[in-house]
Motif scaffolding. Structure first.
Motif, mmCIF file in Angstrom:
data_model
loop_
_atom_site.group_PDB
_atom_site.id
_atom_site.type_symbol
_atom_site.label_atom_id
_atom_site.label_comp_id
_atom_site.label_asym_id
_atom_site.label_seq_id
_atom_site.Cartn_x
_atom_site.Cartn_y
_atom_site.Cartn_z
ATOM 1 N N LEU A 1 -8.069 -48.789 17.101
ATOM 2 C CA LEU A 1 -8.113 -49.915 17.955
ATOM 3 C C LEU A 1 -7.268 -49.279 19.245
ATOM 4 N N ILE A 2 -7.744 -50.104 20.572
ATOM 5 C CA ILE A 2 -7.210 -49.639 21.724
ATOM 6 C C ILE A 2 -5.789 -50.036 21.791
ATOM 7 N N GLU A 3 -4.993 -49.105 22.204
ATOM 8 C CA GLU A 3 -3.569 -49.400 22.427
ATOM 9 C C GLU A 3 -3.451 -49.703 23.782
ATOM 10 N N GLU A 4 -3.791 -49.135 24.811
ATOM 11 C CA GLU A 4 -3.706 -49.420 26.092
ATOM 12 C C GLU A 4 -5.084 -48.721 27.054
ATOM 13 N N TYR A 5 -5.269 -49.520 27.890
ATOM 14 C CA TYR A 5 -6.326 -49.383 28.691
ATOM 15 C C TYR A 5 -5.998 -49.498 30.073
ATOM 16 N N VAL A 6 -6.043 -48.503 31.080
ATOM 17 C CA VAL A 6 -5.931 -48.595 32.295
ATOM 18 C C VAL A 6 -7.003 -48.032 33.072
ATOM 19 N N GLN A 7 -7.910 -48.977 33.501
ATOM 20 C CA GLN A 7 -9.197 -48.379 34.001
ATOM 21 C C GLN A 7 -8.934 -47.228 35.148
ATOM 22 N N ASN A 8 -9.954 -46.154 34.910
ATOM 23 C CA ASN A 8 -9.742 -45.235 35.763
ATOM 24 C C ASN A 8 -8.730 -44.281 35.610
ATOM 25 N N ASN A 9 -7.753 -44.282 34.708
ATOM 26 C CA ASN A 9 -6.706 -43.747 34.270
ATOM 27 C C ASN A 9 -6.571 -43.200 32.984
ATOM 28 N N VAL B 1 -6.846 -40.368 26.217
ATOM 29 C CA VAL B 1 -8.094 -39.951 27.192
ATOM 30 C C VAL B 1 -7.434 -40.221 28.590
ATOM 31 N N THR B 2 -7.465 -39.090 29.336
ATOM 32 C CA THR B 2 -6.891 -39.270 30.648
ATOM 33 C C THR B 2 -8.176 -39.131 31.627
ATOM 34 N N MET B 3 -8.324 -39.823 32.388
ATOM 35 C CA MET B 3 -9.631 -39.600 33.289
ATOM 36 C C MET B 3 -9.212 -38.916 34.376
ATOM 37 N N LEU B 4 -10.096 -37.791 34.684
ATOM 38 C CA LEU B 4 -10.026 -36.849 35.926
ATOM 39 C C LEU B 4 -10.864 -37.007 36.819
ATOM 40 N N ASN B 5 -10.739 -36.953 38.028
ATOM 41 C CA ASN B 5 -11.783 -36.864 39.047
ATOM 42 C C ASN B 5 -11.513 -35.426 39.403
ATOM 43 N N ASP B 6 -10.818 -34.597 38.836
ATOM 44 C CA ASP B 6 -10.983 -32.928 39.144
ATOM 45 C C ASP B 6 -10.501 -32.358 38.043
ATOM 46 N N GLN B 7 -11.338 -31.317 37.357
ATOM 47 C CA GLN B 7 -10.762 -30.598 36.051
ATOM 48 C C GLN B 7 -9.857 -29.410 36.367
#
Length: 667
Positions: A258-266, A290-296
C-alpha cells in the motif's frame, strides 16, 4: 532533486515528511523501528538470509513520475512501475520471465489453444489505502474490469488492443460502445457477455476466455492490465469520471503493498498490504521508499550516505571509479541486465512551431527517406550510449524495434535474430556500431539535400529534442547527442536543438507536437511481435506511437501534402505487412517470419530510429537476478522476493550471479 539535501544531517527516514503523509502511514507502525540488517523478511513472509535488508531505499528520475492511479486507464511504464506493487492481475512472472500464478492459481487451454480457463484463488480481497477490507474478489471483478476496458466511453480506448486482437467479440463490443457514445455509460458486464464477448465466469472462481483464433501465447496476454479486476462497488461510488481518475486515496488495492506516503516529484513510500493473499509465501520489505531524482549525481551522494540502496552510475561517476583502482567502489561495479524496453527515437511527422503553425521545414525533411536514413544509418551514437554504459557502450546499441527476448520460434531462435538476418546486420563486436558499417553517408546526405532543396527545404534542418528543465545529467546527455549529430553529419545538414519542458513532456511537448524526435522505450505487453509493431500501424485507434509521438495517423486523417505521399505509402505498406503477419495464427514460424519481414521493411525505410537498450552499471545492495525479469507485462518493478545484502554486492558476485542465472535458464 526537489527534497532539501544536507549531507551530514540526513537520516534514512528524514524525507518521510510526517505532515505530508497520507494513506496507511500508521497501519504497520511496528515496522517502523526495524533495523535494516534484520535477518527476517517482513510481514510474516518467507525467511530472508542473515544480513538482508528489511527496508529498501530506491530512486526514480523526475521524468518518470506517475500520472495515473487507475491501472486500467494507463499505458505508461512510469505508472505501472508503481501500480504493479499495489494491484495484482491473473498472473505474474518469475526471474526467468515465465508466467506464474497471481490471483489465478492455475490455468489450462484446450487442444488448439483457442479457449483458456483460469482458476482463481478464493482468498483475495480489495482494501483501501488504509488497509481496510472493502470487498472480496471473485470472477465478477474481472468481468467488470474487462467491460470497463472495452467500453470506449469509460476507458477512452486505453488498453483495448490486447482484448480486441485476441478475444472473440471484443472488437465488436468496443465498436458498439463507440456508436452509443454517452449511452455506453449504462452498460454492464452482463451487457458485454450478452453481446457475445468471449469472456465467461462459470462460477465465482473460474474465468474462461474464448479467443478469435488459436493463441498459444494467451497466458502472456492475460497477465496484462487489460484483464485486471475492477471493483463494481468503487465504480458506483466514484462514478465513471471519478473512477477513471481516482487518486491514491480513493483507489482500491489487492497487491503486495500500500502507499504509505506520496509527495509528487519527491518521494513515495510503500508498506506491506496486510490483506495480501501472498503474504505467507513471499518475502516483502517492511518499507520501500522511492526518491525522485532530477540528477543522478545527487543520487550517487545519497548512495554514499546509505540513503539509497542502489544507484545507476552516470558516465562521469563511472569513469571516475574506473580510473582509480583504489576507489572505495572499484570492486563493487555491477553491470545490470538489459531492461525490458526497446528505446527508439520517434520521428514526428507533424511538427508545429511554438505559435502553433506547421514547421514545414522539418516536416518536409522528415518525410524524405534519404534524410531519415542519414539519421538512422549515419549518426554514430557510441558516445551517446557511453552515457548509459561507459565501459561497454555498444552493448546498448539497439538495431531493432521489437525487444530481444520477447518471443522465440519453434527452433528456439529469438525473433529479433530473424530481423537481423533480413537486415544483413552483423554481430556486436564491441568496437564499431553495427548500423553504420559500410554506409556511404556522403552519398546519402547529398541525395537528401538535393531532393529536399528541390521542394524548398533550407539547411541546416533544425531537429528539436526535449529534455526536462534543470536536469544536469539530461542536459549533458543531450549535448553529447548534439555532438554525435555534428560529428557524423555536419552542422551544414542538421542541427539538434535542445528544448526544455517544466514538468510534463506529454502535456508541454508531445501533445503540442513541438518535438522533432523524442526518445522513448516500449516494453512488451505480451509475448508476440504484434504488441511492438502494432503501435506504428495506420487506421488503428490503439496504435500508440502512430497517433501520438509520430503523428503519422494525424497526417493521414487530415490529408497528406504531396511531399508526404511517399512516407504515407510506406506506412500503408508496412501496415499491410503487419496485418498480414498477424493473420497467420496456425503456424508460429510463418507468423514470426512475416513479422520479421515487416519490421525489416520499417527499418530499411527508416520509419523509426532504434536508439538504445538500457545496460547500465550500478552500485547496489540488491541482486537483480533475483528480481522478476519478464520481457512483457508490468511486473518487473514488484518489490517481492528480492535477495538483498547489508553489504554492497561486488563485481565478482554479480558476474557469478549472471553465470548461474544463464546456466539455469539454459538447463
Amino acid at each position: 532533486m526537489n527534497a532539501h539535501y544536507e549531507p551530514h544531517a540526513f537520516s534514512r527516514r528524514s524525507f518521510l515528511k510526517g505532515a505530508g503523509a497520507v494513506g496507511a502511514a500508521g497501519l504497520l507502525a511496528a515496522c517502523g523501528g526495524s533495523d535494516s540488517s534484520s535477518t527476517t523478511a517482513s510481514s510474516g513472509g518467507a525467511a530472508a538470509p542473515a544480513g538482508s535488508l528489511t527496508e529498501y531505499y530506491s530512486w526514480e528520475t523526475n521524468t518518470r513520475e506517475l500520472e495515473e492511479w487507475n491501472v486500467l486507464h494507463s499505458q505508461d511504464a512510469s505508472d505501472f512501475n508503481v501500480l504493479t506493487n499495489l494491484v495484482d492481475g491473473l498472473l505474474s512472472s518469475d526471474p526467468y520471465g515465465k508466467p506464474v500464478p497471481a490471483i489465478a492459481s492455475s490455468w489450462e487451454h484446450n487442444e488448439d489453444a483457442s479457449v483458456w480457463t483460469f482458476h482463481l484463488r478464493d482468498d483475495v480481497d480489495w482494501c483501501d489505502v488504509n488497509g481496510e477490507v472493502k470487498g472480496h474478489i471473485t470472477s465478477k471483478d474481472f468481468l467488470v474490469g474487462c467491460e470497463w476496458v472495452l467500453n470506449q466511453y469509460k476507458n477512452e480506448a486505453y488498453n483495448t488492443s490486447m482484448p480486441i486482437q485476441n478475444v472473440l467479440g471484443a472488437e465488436e463490443y468496443y465498436d458498439h460502445t463507440v456508436e452509443l457514445g454517452e449511452a455506453a455509460a449504462d452498460l454492464t458486464y452482463q451487457d458485454m457477455i450478452d453481446a457475445g464477448v468471449g469472456i465467461a465466469a462459470p462460477d465465482d472462481y473460474t474465468l474462461v476466455f474464448t479467443c478469435k483464433n488459436p493463441c498459444p501465447y494467451f497466458d502472456t496476454v492475460a497477465g496484462y492490465v487489460s484483464f485486471y479486476p475492477a471493483s463494481e462497488d468503487l465504480i458506483k461510488e466514484l462514478g465513471i469520471d471519478g473512477f477513471r481518475y481516482a487518486t491514491q486515496l480513493e483507489m482500491y488495492y489487492c497487491g503486495p503493498y500500500l502507499i504509505e506516503e506520496y509527495v509528487q516529484n519527491n518521494t513515495k513510500s510503500f508498506i506491506p498490504n496486510p490483506t495480501w493473499y501472498g503474504a505467507s509465501d513471499h518475502a516483502r520489505f517492511e518499507r520501500v521508499v522511492v526518491t525522485m531524482l532530477n540528477d543522478q549525481t545527487v543520487g550517487y551522494q545519497l548512495y554514499q550516505n546509505r540513503e539509497l540502496d542502489e544507484i545507476d552510475l552516470v558516465e562521469s561517476t563511472l569513469t571516475t571509479i574506473i580510473n582509480d583502482p583504489s576507489h572505495e567502489y572499484a570492486d563493487q561495479l555491477c553491470e545490470k541486465r538489459p531492461k525490458k524496453y526497446s528505446y527508439q527515437f520517434h520521428f514526428n511527422f507533424q511538427k508545429y512551431n511554438d505559435d502553433g503553425t506547421p514547421d514545414d521545414n522539418w516536416n518536409k525533411a522528415v518525410a524524405n527517406e534519404a534524410f531519415r536514413r542519414c539519421l538512422l544509418e549515419g549518426v554514430d551514437l557510441t558516445n551517446f550510449l557511453a552515457r548509459v554504459n561507459a565501459i561497454n557502450p555498444l552493448k546498448c546499441e539497439n538495431l531493432f524495434y521489437t525487444m530481444q527476448g520477447v518471443c522465440y520460434n519453434t527452433q528456439g531462435v529469438d525473433y529479433v535474430e530473424l530481423v537481423r538476418e533480413k537486415m544483413g546486420y552483423g554481430q556486436y563486436d564491441g568496437e564499431t556500431p553495427v548500423r553504420t558499417r559500410g554506409v556511404d553517408i556522403a552519398a546519402l546526405k547529398k541525395q537528401a539535400m538535393d531532393e529536399l532543396s528541390a521542394i524548398g527545404v533550407t539547411f541546416p534542418v533544425h531537429c528539436t529534442f526535449p529534455i526536462l528543465a534543470g536536469g544536469a545529467a539530461q542536459q549533458d546527455t543531450a549535448v553529447v547527442l548534439r555532438q554525435c549529430f555534428s560529428d557524423s553529419l555536419g552542422d551544414d545538414f542538421v542541427v539538434l536543438d535542445i528544448i526544455e519542458y517544466v514538468s510534463s513532456i506529454t502535456q508541454e511537448v508531445i501533445n503540442a507536437h513541438k518535438h522533432s524526435i523524442v526518445g522513448n522505450g516500449w516494453g512488451a505487453d505480451f509475448g508476440d511481435p504484434i504488441n511492438f509493431l502494432g503501435q506504428e500501424v495506420l487506421h488503428d485507434a490503439n496504435a500508440y506511437y502512430a497517433w501520438t509521438y509520430g503523428n503519422i495517423s494525424n497526417v493521414v486523417e487530415e490529408g497528406p501534402a504531396d511531399w508526404q505521399a511517399d512516407v504515407v505509402a510506406q506506412f500503408e505498406e508496412f501496415t499491410r505487412m503487419v496485418n498480414d503477419a498477424n493473420a497467420i495464427v496456425d503456424d508460429v514460424d510463418a507468423r514470426y517470419d512475416a513479422f520479421a519481414e515487416a519490421e525489416a521493411y520499417m527499418l530499411k525505410h527508416a520509419l523509426t530510429w532504434p536508439e538504445q537498450y538500457e545496460v547500465s552499471w550500478c552500485l547496489t545492495h540488491a541482486n537483480e537476478y533475483s528480481k522478476i525479469n519478464a520481457m512483457y507485462g508490468i511486473f518487473n518493478y514488484k518489490y517481492v522476493d528480492w535477495e538483498t545484502s547489508e553489504e554492497a554486492y561486488t563485481t565478482e558476485q554479480y558476474e557469478a550471479f549472471a553465470a548461474a542465472f544463464d546456466a539455469a535458464k539454459q538447463a
